[in-house]
Design a protein around this motif. Structure first.
Motif, PDB file in Angstrom:
ATOM      1  N   ALA A   1     -30.814  39.849 -48.742  1.00 40.17           N
ATOM      2  CA  ALA A   1     -30.763  38.424 -48.408  1.00 40.17           C
ATOM      3  C   ALA A   1     -32.178  37.920 -48.217  1.00 40.17           C
ATOM      4  N   LEU A   2     -32.517  36.814 -48.870  1.00 40.24           N
ATOM      5  CA  LEU A   2     -33.822  36.199 -48.716  1.00 40.24           C
ATOM      6  C   LEU A   2     -33.767  35.224 -47.547  1.00 40.24           C
ATOM      7  N   ILE A   3     -34.700  35.353 -46.622  1.00 39.81           N
ATOM      8  CA  ILE A   3     -34.705  34.528 -45.421  1.00 39.81           C
ATOM      9  C   ILE A   3     -34.782  33.047 -45.797  1.00 39.81           C
ATOM     10  N   GLY A   4     -33.861  32.256 -45.234  1.00 39.88           N
ATOM     11  CA  GLY A   4     -33.869  30.815 -45.444  1.00 39.88           C
ATOM     12  C   GLY A   4     -33.190  30.352 -46.708  1.00 39.88           C
ATOM     13  N   ASP A   5     -32.895  31.263 -47.638  1.00 35.10           N
ATOM     14  CA  ASP A   5     -32.241  30.891 -48.888  1.00 35.10           C
ATOM     15  C   ASP A   5     -30.728  31.024 -48.740  1.00 35.10           C
ATOM     16  N   VAL A   6     -29.974  30.192 -49.462  1.00 31.97           N
ATOM     17  CA  VAL A   6     -28.519  30.209 -49.385  1.00 31.97           C
ATOM     18  C   VAL A   6     -27.987  31.517 -49.971  1.00 31.97           C
TER      19      VAL A   6
ATOM     20  N   THR B   1     -20.452  28.130 -48.626  1.00 32.65           N
ATOM     21  CA  THR B   1     -21.334  27.653 -49.698  1.00 32.65           C
ATOM     22  C   THR B   1     -22.761  27.359 -49.247  1.00 32.65           C
ATOM     23  N   ASP B   2     -23.017  27.298 -47.934  1.00 35.73           N
ATOM     24  CA  ASP B   2     -24.355  26.935 -47.481  1.00 35.73           C
ATOM     25  C   ASP B   2     -24.869  27.878 -46.396  1.00 35.73           C
ATOM     26  N   LEU B   3     -24.385  29.097 -46.386  1.00 35.70           N
ATOM     27  CA  LEU B   3     -24.753  30.051 -45.346  1.00 35.70           C
ATOM     28  C   LEU B   3     -26.152  30.612 -45.613  1.00 35.70           C
ATOM     29  N   ARG B   4     -26.998  30.579 -44.585  1.00 39.91           N
ATOM     30  CA  ARG B   4     -28.360  31.098 -44.686  1.00 39.91           C
ATOM     31  C   ARG B   4     -28.651  31.999 -43.490  1.00 39.91           C
ATOM     32  N   ILE B   5     -29.599  32.908 -43.656  1.00 39.02           N
ATOM     33  CA  ILE B   5     -30.056  33.777 -42.577  1.00 39.02           C
ATOM     34  C   ILE B   5     -31.506  33.424 -42.263  1.00 39.02           C
ATOM     35  N   VAL B   6     -31.766  33.119 -40.993  1.00 42.11           N
ATOM     36  CA  VAL B   6     -33.125  32.806 -40.541  1.00 42.11           C
ATOM     37  C   VAL B   6     -33.460  33.783 -39.429  1.00 42.11           C
ATOM     38  N   ALA B   7     -34.312  34.765 -39.737  1.00 41.24           N
ATOM     39  CA  ALA B   7     -34.633  35.812 -38.779  1.00 41.24           C
ATOM     40  C   ALA B   7     -35.892  36.534 -39.230  1.00 41.24           C
ATOM     41  N   ARG B   8     -36.390  37.401 -38.378  1.00 39.79           N
ATOM     42  CA  ARG B   8     -37.504  38.263 -38.726  1.00 39.79           C
ATOM     43  C   ARG B   8     -36.988  39.421 -39.585  1.00 39.79           C
ATOM     44  N   VAL B   9     -37.741  39.774 -40.617  1.00 39.36           N
ATOM     45  CA  VAL B   9     -37.284  40.845 -41.497  1.00 39.36           C
ATOM     46  C   VAL B   9     -37.325  42.203 -40.802  1.00 39.36           C
ATOM     47  N   ASP B  10     -38.082  42.308 -39.701  1.00 42.60           N
ATOM     48  CA  ASP B  10     -38.091  43.588 -38.990  1.00 42.60           C
ATOM     49  C   ASP B  10     -36.788  43.818 -38.228  1.00 42.60           C
TER      50      ASP B  10
ATOM     51  N   SER C   1     -27.869  33.413 -32.690  1.00 42.62           N
ATOM     52  CA  SER C   1     -27.359  33.762 -34.015  1.00 42.62           C
ATOM     53  C   SER C   1     -28.391  33.459 -35.096  1.00 42.62           C
ATOM     54  N   PRO C   2     -28.572  34.363 -36.051  1.00 44.49           N
ATOM     55  CA  PRO C   2     -29.514  34.118 -37.146  1.00 44.49           C
ATOM     56  C   PRO C   2     -28.903  33.330 -38.296  1.00 44.49           C
ATOM     57  N   LEU C   3     -27.628  32.957 -38.177  1.00 44.90           N
ATOM     58  CA  LEU C   3     -26.942  32.287 -39.273  1.00 44.90           C
ATOM     59  C   LEU C   3     -27.088  30.777 -39.185  1.00 44.90           C
ATOM     60  N   GLU C   4     -27.436  30.163 -40.301  1.00 41.65           N
ATOM     61  CA  GLU C   4     -27.526  28.706 -40.422  1.00 41.65           C
ATOM     62  C   GLU C   4     -26.515  28.256 -41.469  1.00 41.65           C
ATOM     63  N   GLY C   5     -26.045  27.005 -41.315  1.00 41.21           N
ATOM     64  CA  GLY C   5     -25.018  26.494 -42.209  1.00 41.21           C
ATOM     65  C   GLY C   5     -23.653  26.582 -41.545  1.00 41.21           C
TER      66      GLY C   5
END
Length: 284
Positions: free
Chosen positions: A104-109, A162-171, A144-148
């Protein structure tokens, strides 16, 4: 107080406290199938208002095939809470075979296949237009790291995120998503590996120092490209960054010499030969 309670052929039901870091606030009903012991199924039961605080014990009694009585005992109370549980024929949540992406790419749907309401044989309930399906980060500590939209209603037996994104630190990688709905067995797909997403902002990590007219800065500026989760976009080796010199009132000055535009390397832009020619402005 939480032990074996009921059995049906090779399937066993247990009542356990839920996996909460504090005192148990819910009852977890675990369905263990001896044909697949490595993947027990479970349901977390909460009351509509305030769950079950101060649980001391829980017990299941078989009333009829696929129908149980749950008794919950709580400390400081003389009475027990009773809940009737009905298990339909293997009804559960499942996702299309193609499943989730491996990363999963951070911030991308996220490109997710629809989650289907189906039985254990994979038959989708195409008449279901009311079941609400939720997605959350399994075992995640903190916000929660989930957006959308994290809760959607099924249409034709399928729930579309359809618009779920993950916003978090990759570590914090990997991350596990769990799809659930009241009364249905949840679906826990394989974990996702997190990777930096698209660049969203810049961060100055090294300020220019030792600035004298007609001499290269003693310390040249350095800037990082960050994604929405504040991760350095390490795969970026093609973006171009330009530096400008501005006066105190915001107008651009033409007194900056050297290589103004540099190419990003591994998500970092570094300048090496910037200097200021004689300038009529003392503040810039």
């Amino acid at each position: 107080a939480y032990d074996w309670l009921a059995a049906e052929r090779r399937r066993f039901l247990f009542a356990l406290p839920s996996d909460t870091p504090s005192s148990p606030q819910a009852v977890r009903i675990v369905l263990l199938d001896l044909y697949d012991e490595t993947r027990p199924l479970f349901i977390d039961l909460l009351s509509p208002t305030s769950s079950f605080p101060n649980i001391t014990g829980a017990r299941l009694t078989l009333l009829a095939p696929h129908r149980f009585l749950l008794k919950v005992d709580r400390s400081g109370q003389d009475t027990s809470t009773f809940v009737i549980l009905s298990f339909s024929k293997g009804l559960q949540l499942l996702i299309r075979p193609r499943g989730l992406p491996a990363t999963a790419l951070i911030g991308d749907v996220l490109r997710l296949d629809p989650v289907s309401i189906a039985d254990l044989q994979g038959s989708v309930n195409a008449l279901d237009n009311s079941t609400e399906v939720r997605v959350s980060a399994w075992g995640w500590q903190g916000p929660s790291p989930l957006e959308g939209r994290t809760a959607v209603t099924a249409v034709g037996g399928q729930a579309f995120f359809t618009d779920l994104r993950i916003v978090a630190r990759v570590d914090r990688s990997p991350i596990s998503l769990i799809f659930s709905s009241p009364g249905l067995l949840p679906y826990l797909p394989p974990p996702l590996l997190l990777r930096p997403g698209s660049a969203r902002r810049l961060r100055l990590t090294q300020e220019p120092l030792g600035i004298f007219v007609d001499e290269a800065f003693y310390q040249q500026p350095r800037v990082e490209l960050l994604d929405e989760g504040d991760n350095v976009v390490e795969y970026d080796r093609y973006s171009l960054l330009e530096v400008q010199l501005k006066s105190a009132n915001g107008s651009v000055l033409d007194d900056l010499s050297g290589t103004r535009t540099v190419q990003v390397v591994d998500g970092v832009a570094s300048w090496s030969d910037l200097q200021i020619r004689s300038s009529s402005s003392s503040s810039f």
